[in-house]
Design a protein around this motif. Structure first.
Motif, PDB file in Angstrom:
ATOM      1  N   GLU A 165      91.710 -96.459 -21.810  1.00 32.88           N
ATOM      2  CA  GLU A 165      91.389 -95.546 -20.513  1.00 32.88           C
ATOM      3  C   GLU A 165      91.784 -96.410 -19.352  1.00 32.88           C
ATOM      4  OE1 GLU A 165      87.832 -93.363 -18.093  1.00 32.88           O
ATOM      5  OE2 GLU A 165      87.425 -93.982 -19.949  1.00 32.88           O
TER       6      GLU A 165
ATOM      7  N   PRO B 240      87.922 -90.405 -22.814  1.00 33.72           N
ATOM      8  CA  PRO B 240      89.140 -89.739 -22.675  1.00 33.72           C
ATOM      9  C   PRO B 240      90.084 -89.486 -24.178  1.00 33.72           C
ATOM     10  CG  PRO B 240      89.577 -91.877 -22.125  1.00 33.72           C
ATOM     11  CD  PRO B 240      88.009 -91.689 -22.317  1.00 33.72           C
TER      12      PRO B 240
ATOM     13  N   HIS C 257      93.724 -88.146 -24.943  1.00 28.25           N
ATOM     14  CA  HIS C 257      94.730 -88.923 -25.614  1.00 28.25           C
ATOM     15  C   HIS C 257      95.382 -88.307 -26.969  1.00 28.25           C
ATOM     16  CE1 HIS C 257      92.369 -92.660 -23.752  1.00 28.25           C
ATOM     17  NE2 HIS C 257      93.314 -92.173 -22.782  1.00 28.25           N
TER      18      HIS C 257
END
Length: 489
Positions: free
Chosen positions: A85, A102, A106
């Motif tokens: 991140e 995240p 991804h």
């Protein structure tokens, strides 16, 4: 006589010759990798084109490897390919500077990379390796199944990533239910921070995000089990999906707001027990409870505040605040059904807030909290806040959620293709035209001022007050650092 030759293809169907040379200033050292690995894209909008190639530049910079010593079955022998991140090490990250928050994003990007090792290794790292997969809300089954739908001729069949990881995906699902299910409220609990939304105005409880995620996870596992020929497992998870859909639609919908919102609840005892266990030195993380939860409630908030209430929202009541994440999650994860049409349109009334100036609308993208709320931009001394700023993390989900609504649901008057196009172009311009102290565009950071177009974290790094009443200024941890363009990586 022989049949006439087929007509030549229409000029508009011929693939365009796309060059990356005009974007060399964006791609820099990543250009060769990008040309080899990612789909080519071009549109009539230059901001969109620049943002597209810039995002792949940033994606490439964030590729890393887990330590070779952390052997994970199925990964590259040199270490699992992972995606970070932050480019610099941050104290709340796990192994190899990874953070699960995240990871869903991804995966959504990595599935388009031609070399499948990146997405495959990344999934194995989280599900079989040392990754802290319960630190934040995470949707691996949804991600892996979407990956299989894109890359496999027979999604979920033997040899696919979904087939390989089905047992691990089922185990991960059951582990989340074990620790986060609130038996009294009959829904999944999550703190706003562990939802990836620090100082969300609705705070903690049974949030639309985590419960919509559980619907998507159960749906994906059911599909993968069916593809693997396990009808019993598939039927069980279809029932699980129906349970979570019921929670979202029947427990978290506010008739007063015409919107989904959080059902205020304290953390379940099972989650407290998990945190206590991880604080022990003989736990998997040797006493680091950050791997499952960091804090509850409002971070660095002053006493005596009116909104959100100092003692939290009334337990067992729906919180009377609209948040962008409660608009995106139910459609992003497919929890809102397309039929019957009347019910679909009822829930779709929530999308009217997207372009309402008193709701989420702003010049630089949708706000994370409705502008009319007393909780909008409430004062605190925290670094990051989901009480008003524009977060690209959530804007990208909004675009996907709106596409889901437009493509799979009956027509409705609250948001159409023009709204989706405006959202995408605003998202692109946030990368190409927003301002950041010490950094020329294109640039992306955590959160953006919705009215003046400055990247808030950048302003804090330079000690500049991002807006009235905000605290936490002058940070120097360099979380959004990028190598100089054209310079060494």
């Amino acid at each position: 006589p022989p049949p006439p030759p087929p007509p030549p293809p229409s000029p508009r169907l011929r693939p365009p010759q796309i060059e990356t040379a005009p974007f060399a200033f964006v791609l820099n050292e990543s250009r060769a990798w990008v040309e080899q690995h990612v789909p080519y894209f071009h549109s009539s909008d230059e901001d969109l084109n620049t943002a597209y190639w810039y995002r792949w530049r940033v994606f490439h910079l964030h590729l890393a490897r887990a330590p070779k010593s952390q052997r994970t079955p199925g990964c590259d022998p040199k270490g699992c390919h992972v995606i970070t991140e932050f480019l610099k090490k941050v104290p709340w990250s796990g192994p190899a500077n990874t953070i699960v928050c995240p990871a869903g994003h991804h995966f959504a990007e990595a599935r388009w990379v031609k070399d499948g090792r990146y997405a495959g290794d990344y999934a194995r790292f989280w599900l079989r390796g040392a990754g802290w997969r319960k630190q934040y809300t995470f949707w691996p089954a949804h991600s892996v199944w979407r990956h299989s739908l894109l890359v496999d001729a027979r999604p979920g069949a033997a040899g696919s990533l979904a087939h390989e990881l089905l047992p691990a995906l089922e185990a991960n699902y059951r582990d989340w239910v074990r620790t986060h299910y609130h038996t009294g409220a009959r829904c999944m609990f999550q703190s706003c921070h562990a939802d990836g939304q620090e100082n969300s105005a609705t705070l903690d409880g049974c949030r639309p995000t985590i419960n919509a995620v559980m619907f998507a996870e159960a749906t994906a596992i059911a599909a993968a089990a069916a593809a693997a020929g396990n009808a019993t497992l598939s039927a069980h998870f279809e029932e699980e999906a129906a349970r979570w859909r019921g929670v979202v639609l029947e427990r978290l919908w506010s008739e007063d707001l015409s919107f989904f919102t959080t059902l205020a609840q304290p953390p379940p005892k099972s989650l407290h027990a998990e945190i206590t266990w991880y604080r022990r030195k003989d736990s998997p993380t040797k006493g680091n409870s950050q791997s499952v939860q960091t804090y509850f409630g409002c971070l660095a908030c002053p006493r005596g505040r009116a909104c959100p209430p100092e003692r939290g929202w009334p337990v067992g009541k729906l919180v009377p605040v609209r948040e962008l994440s409660a608009l995106t999650a139910p459609w992003y994860f497919g929890a809102v059904p397309a039929a019957p049409a009347g019910r679909s349109r009822k829930f779709a009334t929530a999308w009217a807030q997207l372009h309402d100036a008193k709701g989420f609308a702003s010049p630089w993208g949708p706000r994370t909290t409705e502008r009319r709320s007393q909780c909008y931009n409430f004062s605190n001394a925290a670094q990051c806040n989901w009480n008003g700023p524009v977060w690209p993390f959530e804007v990208s989900k909004a675009a996907t959620a709106l596409a889901e609504l437009l493509q799979t649901h009956p027509p409705q008057p609250h948001a159409g293709i023009a709204a989706w196009e405006a959202l995408m172009l605003t998202y692109a311009r946030a990368h190409t035209r927003a301002r950041a102290e010490g950094r020329a565009p294109p640039h992306v950071d955590e959160d953006l001022h919705p009215d003046d177009g400055y990247w808030i974290t950048r302003r804090k790094l330079h000690g500049v007050r991002p807006w009235a009443g905000a605290g936490g200024l002058g940070a120097s941890n360099g979380r959004d650092w990028l190598p100089p363009r054209g310079g060494p990586q």
